[in-house]
Motif scaffolding. Structure first.
Motif, PDB file in Angstrom:
ATOM      1  N   ILE A  68      39.196  75.395 153.479  1.00 43.67           N
ATOM      2  CA  ILE A  68      40.733  75.604 153.484  1.00 43.67           C
ATOM      3  C   ILE A  68      41.171  74.032 154.331  1.00 43.67           C
ATOM      4  CG2 ILE A  68      40.914  76.698 155.823  1.00 43.67           C
ATOM      5  CD1 ILE A  68      43.098  78.338 154.727  1.00 43.67           C
ATOM      6  N   GLY A  69      40.370  73.672 155.060  1.00 44.03           N
ATOM      7  CA  GLY A  69      40.685  72.330 155.761  1.00 44.03           C
ATOM      8  C   GLY A  69      40.913  71.218 154.513  1.00 44.03           C
ATOM      9  N   GLU A  70      40.544  71.457 153.282  1.00 37.67           N
ATOM     10  CA  GLU A  70      40.904  70.214 152.619  1.00 37.67           C
ATOM     11  C   GLU A  70      42.248  70.740 151.753  1.00 37.67           C
ATOM     12  OE1 GLU A  70      38.869  67.681 151.787  1.00 37.67           O
ATOM     13  OE2 GLU A  70      37.859  68.446 153.683  1.00 37.67           O
ATOM     14  N   PHE A  71      42.788  71.839 152.022  1.00 39.54           N
ATOM     15  CA  PHE A  71      43.942  72.106 151.277  1.00 39.54           C
ATOM     16  C   PHE A  71      45.160  71.949 152.281  1.00 39.54           C
ATOM     17  CE2 PHE A  71      40.913  75.319 149.229  1.00 39.54           C
ATOM     18  CZ  PHE A  71      40.570  74.756 148.236  1.00 39.54           C
ATOM     19  N   PRO A  72      45.917  70.736 152.266  1.00 40.86           N
ATOM     20  CA  PRO A  72      47.048  70.683 152.971  1.00 40.86           C
ATOM     21  C   PRO A  72      47.827  71.993 152.819  1.00 40.86           C
ATOM     22  CG  PRO A  72      47.043  69.395 151.214  1.00 40.86           C
ATOM     23  CD  PRO A  72      46.016  69.967 150.883  1.00 40.86           C
ATOM     24  N   LEU A  73      48.644  72.468 153.837  1.00 39.71           N
ATOM     25  CA  LEU A  73      49.927  73.258 153.616  1.00 39.71           C
ATOM     26  C   LEU A  73      51.062  72.609 153.101  1.00 39.71           C
ATOM     27  CD1 LEU A  73      49.608  74.629 157.504  1.00 39.71           C
ATOM     28  CD2 LEU A  73      48.806  75.992 155.308  1.00 39.71           C
ATOM     29  N   ALA A  74      51.432  73.167 152.180  1.00 42.96           N
ATOM     30  CA  ALA A  74      52.465  72.678 151.095  1.00 42.96           C
ATOM     31  C   ALA A  74      53.336  73.773 150.588  1.00 42.96           C
ATOM     32  CB  ALA A  74      51.914  72.029 149.805  1.00 42.96           C
ATOM     33  N   GLU A  75      54.629  73.182 150.033  1.00 43.93           N
ATOM     34  CA  GLU A  75      55.783  74.222 149.480  1.00 43.93           C
ATOM     35  C   GLU A  75      55.616  74.116 147.913  1.00 43.93           C
ATOM     36  OE1 GLU A  75      58.156  76.924 149.850  1.00 43.93           O
ATOM     37  OE2 GLU A  75      57.157  76.204 151.522  1.00 43.93           O
ATOM     38  N   SER A  76      55.209  74.953 147.298  1.00 39.62           N
ATOM     39  CA  SER A  76      55.209  74.983 145.547  1.00 39.62           C
ATOM     40  C   SER A  76      56.856  74.728 145.351  1.00 39.62           C
ATOM     41  CB  SER A  76      54.919  76.210 145.122  1.00 39.62           C
ATOM     42  OG  SER A  76      55.243  77.408 145.766  1.00 39.62           O
ATOM     43  N   HIS A  77      56.800  74.198 144.022  1.00 32.55           N
ATOM     44  CA  HIS A  77      58.091  74.077 143.590  1.00 32.55           C
ATOM     45  C   HIS A  77      58.375  74.472 142.162  1.00 32.55           C
ATOM     46  CE1 HIS A  77      56.546  70.585 141.600  1.00 32.55           C
ATOM     47  NE2 HIS A  77      55.951  70.336 142.593  1.00 32.55           N
ATOM     48  N   ARG A  78      57.336  74.700 141.412  1.00 35.11           N
ATOM     49  CA  ARG A  78      57.126  74.938 140.003  1.00 35.11           C
ATOM     50  C   ARG A  78      57.128  76.500 139.621  1.00 35.11           C
ATOM     51  NH1 ARG A  78      53.039  71.588 136.141  1.00 35.11           N
ATOM     52  NH2 ARG A  78      54.228  72.169 134.316  1.00 35.11           N
ATOM     53  N   ASP A  79      58.289  76.474 138.927  1.00 32.22           N
ATOM     54  CA  ASP A  79      58.295  78.335 138.672  1.00 32.22           C
ATOM     55  C   ASP A  79      57.324  78.390 137.312  1.00 32.22           C
ATOM     56  OD1 ASP A  79      60.422  79.074 140.340  1.00 32.22           O
ATOM     57  OD2 ASP A  79      61.961  78.309 139.018  1.00 32.22           O
ATOM     58  N   GLY A  80      57.150  79.600 137.354  1.00 33.29           N
ATOM     59  CA  GLY A  80      56.061  79.874 136.098  1.00 33.29           C
ATOM     60  C   GLY A  80      54.813  80.424 136.928  1.00 33.29           C
ATOM     61  N   LEU A  81      53.773  80.541 135.932  1.00 31.35           N
ATOM     62  CA  LEU A  81      52.459  81.189 136.440  1.00 31.35           C
ATOM     63  C   LEU A  81      51.415  80.256 136.211  1.00 31.35           C
ATOM     64  CD1 LEU A  81      50.841  83.673 137.558  1.00 31.35           C
ATOM     65  CD2 LEU A  81      50.666  84.508 135.005  1.00 31.35           C
ATOM     66  N   LEU A  82      50.669  80.019 137.209  1.00 31.46           N
ATOM     67  CA  LEU A  82      49.304  79.190 136.959  1.00 31.46           C
ATOM     68  C   LEU A  82      48.300  80.310 136.818  1.00 31.46           C
ATOM     69  CD1 LEU A  82      47.523  76.808 136.508  1.00 31.46           C
ATOM     70  CD2 LEU A  82      47.505  76.621 139.036  1.00 31.46           C
ATOM     71  N   LYS A  83      47.479  80.523 135.970  1.00 32.86           N
ATOM     72  CA  LYS A  83      46.510  81.331 135.607  1.00 32.86           C
ATOM     73  C   LYS A  83      45.167  80.647 135.580  1.00 32.86           C
ATOM     74  CE  LYS A  83      44.968  85.587 133.494  1.00 32.86           C
ATOM     75  NZ  LYS A  83      45.444  86.696 132.422  1.00 32.86           N
ATOM     76  N   ILE A  84      44.180  80.857 136.621  1.00 33.29           N
ATOM     77  CA  ILE A  84      42.869  80.111 136.768  1.00 33.29           C
ATOM     78  C   ILE A  84      41.973  81.285 136.291  1.00 33.29           C
ATOM     79  CG2 ILE A  84      41.457  78.881 138.082  1.00 33.29           C
ATOM     80  CD1 ILE A  84      43.981  78.382 139.899  1.00 33.29           C
ATOM     81  N   GLU A  85      41.317  81.203 135.192  1.00 33.69           N
ATOM     82  CA  GLU A  85      40.352  82.158 134.539  1.00 33.69           C
ATOM     83  C   GLU A  85      39.020  81.540 135.111  1.00 33.69           C
ATOM     84  OE1 GLU A  85      41.421  84.145 131.300  1.00 33.69           O
ATOM     85  OE2 GLU A  85      43.008  83.053 130.820  1.00 33.69           O
ATOM     86  N   GLU A  86      38.016  82.370 134.708  1.00 33.79           N
ATOM     87  CA  GLU A  86      36.463  82.112 135.142  1.00 33.79           C
ATOM     88  C   GLU A  86      36.038  80.970 134.282  1.00 33.79           C
ATOM     89  OE1 GLU A  86      33.073  82.263 136.935  1.00 33.79           O
ATOM     90  OE2 GLU A  86      34.829  83.739 137.167  1.00 33.79           O
ATOM     91  N   SER A  87      36.819  81.029 132.904  1.00 30.83           N
ATOM     92  CA  SER A  87      36.373  79.851 131.943  1.00 30.83           C
ATOM     93  C   SER A  87      37.351  78.653 132.163  1.00 30.83           C
ATOM     94  CB  SER A  87      36.125  80.317 130.792  1.00 30.83           C
ATOM     95  OG  SER A  87      37.389  81.098 130.344  1.00 30.83           O
ATOM     96  N   SER A  88      38.182  78.746 132.979  1.00 27.61           N
ATOM     97  CA  SER A  88      39.322  77.451 132.940  1.00 27.61           C
ATOM     98  C   SER A  88      38.375  76.293 133.004  1.00 27.61           C
ATOM     99  CB  SER A  88      40.189  77.722 134.133  1.00 27.61           C
ATOM    100  OG  SER A  88      40.851  78.740 134.068  1.00 27.61           O
ATOM    101  N   PRO A  89      39.035  75.196 132.522  1.00 28.12           N
ATOM    102  CA  PRO A  89      38.502  73.795 132.291  1.00 28.12           C
ATOM    103  C   PRO A  89      38.421  73.156 133.707  1.00 28.12           C
ATOM    104  CG  PRO A  89      40.576  73.922 131.202  1.00 28.12           C
ATOM    105  CD  PRO A  89      40.167  75.179 131.648  1.00 28.12           C
ATOM    106  N   GLU A  90      37.433  72.444 134.610  1.00 24.43           N
ATOM    107  CA  GLU A  90      37.571  71.795 135.653  1.00 24.43           C
ATOM    108  C   GLU A  90      38.578  70.662 135.446  1.00 24.43           C
ATOM    109  OE1 GLU A  90      35.657  72.826 138.076  1.00 24.43           O
ATOM    110  OE2 GLU A  90      34.904  74.460 136.845  1.00 24.43           O
ATOM    111  N   MET A  91      39.158  70.573 136.689  1.00 23.51           N
ATOM    112  CA  MET A  91      40.115  69.508 136.677  1.00 23.51           C
ATOM    113  C   MET A  91      39.239  68.149 136.923  1.00 23.51           C
ATOM    114  SD  MET A  91      43.049  70.629 137.105  1.00 23.51           S
ATOM    115  CE  MET A  91      43.907  72.304 137.174  1.00 23.51           C
TER     116      MET A  91
END
Length: 172
Positions: A42-65
């Motif tokens: 969690i220390g690697e994730f800065p606290l931020a404010e999201s701005h994009r509507d819509g849904l991000l779905k991260i599945e087991e088989s989602s491609p790696e970034m």
């Protein structure tokens, strides 16, 4: 794990850091060497404010970034995130307004990692596959707890590994 055996092991350790409070309560209850660290990522994730509507779905088989910073930036753009993977879900907690999760099943049994994380962060479990509002203050408290524990762990490691070197000084 046999708790009696584990306590015998703890008696031989200087310290043991549990990732989840569940583990601490189950295996290290009241043992002076046992501490709750939390999920240090969690220390690697800065606290931020999201701005994009819509849904991000991260599945087991989602491609790696392509890289961690791109993955974090992408996840933190979305106000709603559904994740089948624990660390993208943890990242989403630092920015999304609503999240939902789907636990992995191994040998017919859910891993329980999401429930353990939810108990650590919010003090309660939310139903699987159902969106809920993220309590930002709870996330901030959890992040602070983990970062404080990480600093204590760093001091403890320094004391154990380099007792004659003042903190901050290079070992060579």
């Amino acid at each position: 794990i046999d708790t009696t055996f584990f306590h015998q092991l703890l008696d031989r350790l200087t310290c043991w850091w549990a990732r989840y409070q569940d583990d601490l309560l189950l295996y290290g209850r009241n043992h002076p060497a046992a501490h709750h660290l939390g999920d240090w990522l969690i220390g690697e994730f800065p606290l931020a404010e999201s701005h994009r509507d819509g849904l991000l779905k991260i599945e087991e088989s989602s491609p790696e970034m392509p890289s961690l910073d791109v993955a974090i930036r992408t996840i933190q753009e979305y106000r709603r995130v559904y994740s089948c993977r624990i660390h993208p879900f943890l990242c989403a907690l630092t920015s999304a307004r609503q999240v939902a999760y789907e636990d992995r099943i191994y040998e017919g049994i859910p891993t329980g990692k999401f429930n353990s994380l939810l108990m650590d962060v919010f003090g309660q479990v939310y139903p699987e596959k159902t969106f809920f509002n993220v309590d930002r203050q709870a996330v901030v408290r959890y992040r602070h707890h983990v970062l404080t524990q990480m600093a204590l762990l760093e001091k403890q490691l320094h004391t154990l590994l380099a007792p004659n070197i003042p903190p901050g000084d290079p070992p060579c």
